[in-house]
Scaffold this motif. Sequence first.
Motif, PDB file in Angstrom:
ATOM      1  N   ARG A  85      32.201  43.340  43.445  1.00  0.00           N
ATOM      2  CA  ARG A  85      32.681  43.096  44.808  1.00  0.00           C
ATOM      3  C   ARG A  85      33.670  44.184  45.183  1.00  0.00           C
ATOM      4  O   ARG A  85      34.451  44.632  44.349  1.00  0.00           O
ATOM      5  CB  ARG A  85      33.345  41.738  44.900  1.00  0.00           C
ATOM      6  CG  ARG A  85      32.354  40.606  44.716  1.00  0.00           C
ATOM      7  CD  ARG A  85      32.942  39.292  45.194  1.00  0.00           C
ATOM      8  NE  ARG A  85      31.940  38.260  45.228  1.00  0.00           N
ATOM      9  CZ  ARG A  85      31.596  37.510  44.205  1.00  0.00           C
ATOM     10  NH1 ARG A  85      32.167  37.683  43.039  1.00  0.00           N
ATOM     11  NH2 ARG A  85      30.666  36.592  44.325  1.00  0.00           N
ATOM     12  N   GLU A  86      33.625  44.572  46.427  1.00  0.00           N
ATOM     13  CA  GLU A  86      34.551  45.594  46.914  1.00  0.00           C
ATOM     14  C   GLU A  86      35.933  44.975  47.044  1.00  0.00           C
ATOM     15  O   GLU A  86      36.088  43.872  47.577  1.00  0.00           O
ATOM     16  CB  GLU A  86      34.091  46.114  48.272  1.00  0.00           C
ATOM     17  CG  GLU A  86      34.977  47.206  48.813  1.00  0.00           C
ATOM     18  CD  GLU A  86      34.477  47.763  50.133  1.00  0.00           C
ATOM     19  OE1 GLU A  86      35.275  48.409  50.811  1.00  0.00           O
ATOM     20  OE2 GLU A  86      33.303  47.537  50.479  1.00  0.00           O
ATOM     21  N   TYR A  87      36.911  45.680  46.540  1.00  0.00           N
ATOM     22  CA  TYR A  87      38.285  45.206  46.635  1.00  0.00           C
ATOM     23  C   TYR A  87      38.889  45.705  47.938  1.00  0.00           C
ATOM     24  O   TYR A  87      38.879  46.890  48.242  1.00  0.00           O
ATOM     25  CB  TYR A  87      39.120  45.719  45.456  1.00  0.00           C
ATOM     26  CG  TYR A  87      40.593  45.425  45.607  1.00  0.00           C
ATOM     27  CD1 TYR A  87      41.088  44.140  45.419  1.00  0.00           C
ATOM     28  CD2 TYR A  87      41.490  46.420  45.965  1.00  0.00           C
ATOM     29  CE1 TYR A  87      42.429  43.863  45.570  1.00  0.00           C
ATOM     30  CE2 TYR A  87      42.843  46.147  46.118  1.00  0.00           C
ATOM     31  CZ  TYR A  87      43.302  44.870  45.926  1.00  0.00           C
ATOM     32  OH  TYR A  87      44.626  44.584  46.077  1.00  0.00           O
ATOM     33  N   SER A  88      39.402  44.797  48.715  1.00  0.00           N
ATOM     34  CA  SER A  88      40.130  45.183  49.919  1.00  0.00           C
ATOM     35  C   SER A  88      41.417  44.372  49.931  1.00  0.00           C
ATOM     36  O   SER A  88      41.385  43.143  50.014  1.00  0.00           O
ATOM     37  CB  SER A  88      39.299  44.933  51.179  1.00  0.00           C
ATOM     38  OG  SER A  88      38.874  43.605  51.231  1.00  0.00           O
TER      39      SER A  88
END
Length: 152
Positions: free
Chosen positions: A24-27
């Motif tokens: 998952r992309e970390y934001s």
Amino acid sequence: MIAEDPEHGYGAVVTASGRVSVAREYSPAVSEVPFNTVQLSRLDEALTLSARSTGLGFSVYLGDLGEDTRSRAEELHASSGENAASAVLLAVSPGQRKVEIVTGAESTRRLPDRACNLAVMSMVASFKEGDLVGGLVSGLRMLSDQAGTAKN
């Protein structure tokens, strides 16, 4: 061999051991509060000291005040309820470049328009330099000094 898992979508695969691995992309969460913890602490201390020394209830509103800034600030002040008579609201709308100070029946006697105007000028000078918290703290100190100590 690792392939995309159709059941879990893009970024997910079933490993050779059968485990599902999902990337998952970390934001990082974006804070909606315009101040960091040190600045909030400074502002909280100024509000607490102002209220304690004067006996008046000081509050700060930071945000859009709508088209009629004075009316909106008065509405916010009135939301103090039974404490509105001794309340002082500093309403600041940076986007609109507006500052409103609203006082109640009791606080008006201790904070004349001249004192409020001087506090606004001091705050605006700090705001122009990009120091929002410094301006608010300075305004609170000026208003507290003018209001004097609490009557016991």
